[in-house]
Motif scaffolding. Structure first.
Motif, PDB file in Angstrom:
ATOM      1  N   ALA A   1      -2.044  -2.207 -11.084  1.00  0.00           N
ATOM      2  CA  ALA A   1      -0.781  -1.645 -11.212  1.00  0.00           C
ATOM      3  C   ALA A   1      -0.473  -0.640  -9.738  1.00  0.00           C
ATOM      4  CB  ALA A   1      -0.637  -0.664 -12.540  1.00  0.00           C
ATOM      5  N   LEU A   2      -1.653   0.212  -9.415  1.00  0.00           N
ATOM      6  CA  LEU A   2      -1.585   0.921  -8.322  1.00  0.00           C
ATOM      7  C   LEU A   2      -1.049   0.250  -7.183  1.00  0.00           C
ATOM      8  CD1 LEU A   2      -4.748   3.247  -9.149  1.00  0.00           C
ATOM      9  CD2 LEU A   2      -2.417   4.233  -8.478  1.00  0.00           C
ATOM     10  N   VAL A   3      -2.017  -0.860  -7.097  1.00  0.00           N
ATOM     11  CA  VAL A   3      -1.629  -1.737  -5.794  1.00  0.00           C
ATOM     12  C   VAL A   3      -0.329  -2.167  -5.708  1.00  0.00           C
ATOM     13  CG1 VAL A   3      -2.177  -3.934  -4.707  1.00  0.00           C
ATOM     14  CG2 VAL A   3      -3.931  -2.400  -5.470  1.00  0.00           C
ATOM     15  N   ASP A   4       0.480  -2.693  -6.872  1.00  0.00           N
ATOM     16  CA  ASP A   4       1.603  -3.299  -7.129  1.00  0.00           C
ATOM     17  C   ASP A   4       2.659  -2.245  -7.046  1.00  0.00           C
ATOM     18  OD1 ASP A   4       0.718  -6.125  -7.060  1.00  0.00           O
ATOM     19  OD2 ASP A   4       0.517  -6.136  -9.466  1.00  0.00           O
ATOM     20  N   HIS A   5       2.305  -1.048  -7.365  1.00  0.00           N
ATOM     21  CA  HIS A   5       3.501  -0.149  -7.474  1.00  0.00           C
ATOM     22  C   HIS A   5       3.990   0.211  -5.924  1.00  0.00           C
ATOM     23  CE1 HIS A   5       5.617   3.204  -9.532  1.00  0.00           C
ATOM     24  NE2 HIS A   5       5.478   4.111  -8.484  1.00  0.00           N
ATOM     25  N   VAL A   6       2.973  -0.098  -4.923  1.00  0.00           N
ATOM     26  CA  VAL A   6       3.322   0.300  -3.815  1.00  0.00           C
ATOM     27  C   VAL A   6       3.755  -1.061  -3.080  1.00  0.00           C
ATOM     28  CG1 VAL A   6       2.297   0.543  -1.316  1.00  0.00           C
ATOM     29  CG2 VAL A   6       1.213   1.810  -3.295  1.00  0.00           C
ATOM     30  N   VAL A   7       3.325  -2.123  -3.535  1.00  0.00           N
ATOM     31  CA  VAL A   7       3.968  -3.431  -2.579  1.00  0.00           C
ATOM     32  C   VAL A   7       3.748  -4.300  -3.881  1.00  0.00           C
ATOM     33  CG1 VAL A   7       3.753  -5.335  -1.368  1.00  0.00           C
ATOM     34  CG2 VAL A   7       3.113  -2.990  -0.362  1.00  0.00           C
ATOM     35  N   PRO A   8       4.877  -4.570  -4.504  1.00  0.00           N
ATOM     36  CA  PRO A   8       5.064  -5.585  -5.717  1.00  0.00           C
ATOM     37  C   PRO A   8       4.400  -6.826  -5.329  1.00  0.00           C
ATOM     38  CG  PRO A   8       6.964  -4.211  -5.668  1.00  0.00           C
ATOM     39  CD  PRO A   8       6.254  -3.848  -4.266  1.00  0.00           C
ATOM     40  N   GLY A   9       3.547  -7.493  -6.323  1.00  0.00           N
ATOM     41  CA  GLY A   9       3.017  -8.777  -5.895  1.00  0.00           C
ATOM     42  C   GLY A   9       1.695  -8.639  -5.148  1.00  0.00           C
ATOM     43  N   ARG A  10       1.440  -7.509  -4.516  1.00  0.00           N
ATOM     44  CA  ARG A  10       0.299  -7.598  -3.819  1.00  0.00           C
ATOM     45  C   ARG A  10      -1.089  -7.864  -4.437  1.00  0.00           C
ATOM     46  NH1 ARG A  10      -1.185  -8.972   1.316  1.00  0.00           N
ATOM     47  NH2 ARG A  10      -3.070  -7.686   1.989  1.00  0.00           N
ATOM     48  N   SER A  11      -1.337  -7.589  -5.622  1.00  0.00           N
ATOM     49  CA  SER A  11      -2.522  -7.422  -6.286  1.00  0.00           C
ATOM     50  C   SER A  11      -3.005  -8.780  -6.547  1.00  0.00           C
ATOM     51  CB  SER A  11      -2.299  -6.906  -7.917  1.00  0.00           C
ATOM     52  OG  SER A  11      -1.601  -7.523  -8.653  1.00  0.00           O
ATOM     53  N   GLU A  12      -1.931  -9.816  -6.683  1.00  0.00           N
ATOM     54  CA  GLU A  12      -2.442 -11.360  -6.741  1.00  0.00           C
ATOM     55  C   GLU A  12      -2.642 -11.936  -5.319  1.00  0.00           C
ATOM     56  OE1 GLU A  12       0.444 -13.373  -8.887  1.00  0.00           O
ATOM     57  OE2 GLU A  12       0.294 -12.402 -10.689  1.00  0.00           O
ATOM     58  N   ASP A  13      -2.404 -11.228  -4.362  1.00  0.00           N
ATOM     59  CA  ASP A  13      -2.808 -11.578  -2.799  1.00  0.00           C
ATOM     60  C   ASP A  13      -3.717 -10.730  -2.390  1.00  0.00           C
ATOM     61  OD1 ASP A  13      -2.085 -13.392  -0.539  1.00  0.00           O
ATOM     62  OD2 ASP A  13      -0.802 -11.976   0.129  1.00  0.00           O
ATOM     63  N   SER A  14      -4.726 -10.279  -3.026  1.00  0.00           N
ATOM     64  CA  SER A  14      -5.921  -9.493  -2.356  1.00  0.00           C
ATOM     65  C   SER A  14      -7.044  -9.701  -3.264  1.00  0.00           C
ATOM     66  CB  SER A  14      -5.499  -8.056  -2.348  1.00  0.00           C
ATOM     67  OG  SER A  14      -5.028  -7.655  -3.524  1.00  0.00           O
ATOM     68  N   ARG A  15      -8.154  -9.658  -2.507  1.00  0.00           N
ATOM     69  CA  ARG A  15      -9.544  -9.702  -3.545  1.00  0.00           C
ATOM     70  C   ARG A  15      -9.485  -8.669  -4.355  1.00  0.00           C
ATOM     71  NH1 ARG A  15     -14.155  -7.339  -3.210  1.00  0.00           N
ATOM     72  NH2 ARG A  15     -13.966  -6.223  -0.965  1.00  0.00           N
ATOM     73  N   PRO A  16      -9.729  -9.069  -5.429  1.00  0.00           N
ATOM     74  CA  PRO A  16     -10.091  -7.833  -6.627  1.00  0.00           C
ATOM     75  C   PRO A  16     -11.342  -6.851  -6.094  1.00  0.00           C
ATOM     76  CG  PRO A  16      -9.667  -9.912  -7.684  1.00  0.00           C
ATOM     77  CD  PRO A  16      -9.989 -10.200  -6.278  1.00  0.00           C
ATOM     78  N   ALA A  17     -11.194  -5.982  -6.590  1.00  0.00           N
ATOM     79  CA  ALA A  17     -12.747  -5.073  -6.291  1.00  0.00           C
ATOM     80  C   ALA A  17     -13.854  -5.681  -6.992  1.00  0.00           C
ATOM     81  CB  ALA A  17     -12.473  -3.700  -7.118  1.00  0.00           C
ATOM     82  N   ASN A  18     -14.792  -5.654  -6.343  1.00  0.00           N
ATOM     83  CA  ASN A  18     -16.356  -6.399  -6.732  1.00  0.00           C
ATOM     84  C   ASN A  18     -16.888  -5.074  -7.478  1.00  0.00           C
ATOM     85  OD1 ASN A  18     -17.446  -4.443  -5.021  1.00  0.00           O
ATOM     86  ND2 ASN A  18     -17.589  -5.975  -3.357  1.00  0.00           N
ATOM     87  N   ALA A  19     -17.947  -5.525  -8.146  1.00  0.00           N
ATOM     88  CA  ALA A  19     -18.877  -4.665  -9.151  1.00  0.00           C
ATOM     89  C   ALA A  19     -19.259  -3.130  -8.311  1.00  0.00           C
ATOM     90  CB  ALA A  19     -19.981  -5.054  -9.548  1.00  0.00           C
TER      91      ALA A  19
END
Length: 232
Positions: free
Chosen positions: A145-163
């Protein structure tokens, strides 16, 4: 589920159209500019992504600018696990009393008199107790939500945080209960006796916009500009 089966999952109640005013959300001045309309509050929050988070540390006030994201009636703020406000919301504590604000400046109001200079703005103030988010699933939702709040749709177009990154990132949540919006619109409010003065007066509108994205020099070949940036 078949057509005869009924879901046993409790459905959330529809929230009221307005937040309930409290002593902390009714302004001492300009009360006529205040609003508790839920949709208005959400729209102001959704059109920004930088907030100011205020709290008391060692008996002194502290205000930090940071990013936020909204999911329903919850705001999420993230930071390093070593950050003081993030540590102060730890699970062993009753939470951290905070005041979070978001403001958009829409225009400068230039009056004939210095006293009546102003701005047109939209703002939200949230009072409450912030708590650390410890549930892994909720933390993932919050970070997306934090990523998409800045640029909607961005969370699906970036590598998720690793462990390792996930463990180094703390998230706090602040529920929207004690909330108010305040808005100023319109033009100059000069005194009648000042209207004949030969000083320019009026409104200077401000605009928020995005310039053409600049690709990283190490961008992989044939990586095209995504549609969500083209329409941003």
């Amino acid at each position: 589920m078949t057509g005869t089966e009924q879901s046993t999952t409790p459905q959330p109640a529809t929230p009221p159209a307005a937040y309930t005013p409290t002593d902390r959300t009714v302004p001492a001045r300009g009360a006529q500019k205040a609003s508790y309309d839920r949709e208005l509050v959400h729209s102001i929050l959704d059109q920004g992504y930088v907030c100011h988070l205020g709290f008391v540390r060692d008996g002194a006030p502290v205000v930090l600018p940071t990013l936020y994201g909204r999911v329903g009636e919850t705001l999420y703020v993230h930071g390093s696990t070593g950050s003081r406000p993030l540590r102060m919301t730890g699970r062993a504590d009753p939470g951290l009393a905070v005041c979070l604000t978001v403001t958009h400046v829409d225009a400068l109001i230039l009056a004939r008199s210095a006293f009546h200079h102003s701005i047109n703005y939209r703002s939200v103030v949230v009072h409450g107790t912030a708590h650390e988010v410890t549930d892994p699933q909720e933390r993932r939702v919050a970070l997306d939500a934090l990523v998409d709040h800045v640029v909607p749709g961005r969370s699906e177009d970036s590598r998720p945080a690793n462990a390792k990154e996930f463990a180094a990132t703390a998230v706090i949540r602040l529920d929207l209960h004690e909330v108010s919006a305040k808005i100023r619109t319109g033009g100059v409010n000069d005194e009648p006796e000042d209207l004949a003065l030969h000083h320019w007066a009026g409104v200077v509108p401000l605009r928020k916009g995005y310039d053409t994205p600049i690709p990283d020099p190490d961008l992989a070949p044939a990586t095209e500009l995504p549609d969500y940036l083209k329409t941003l």
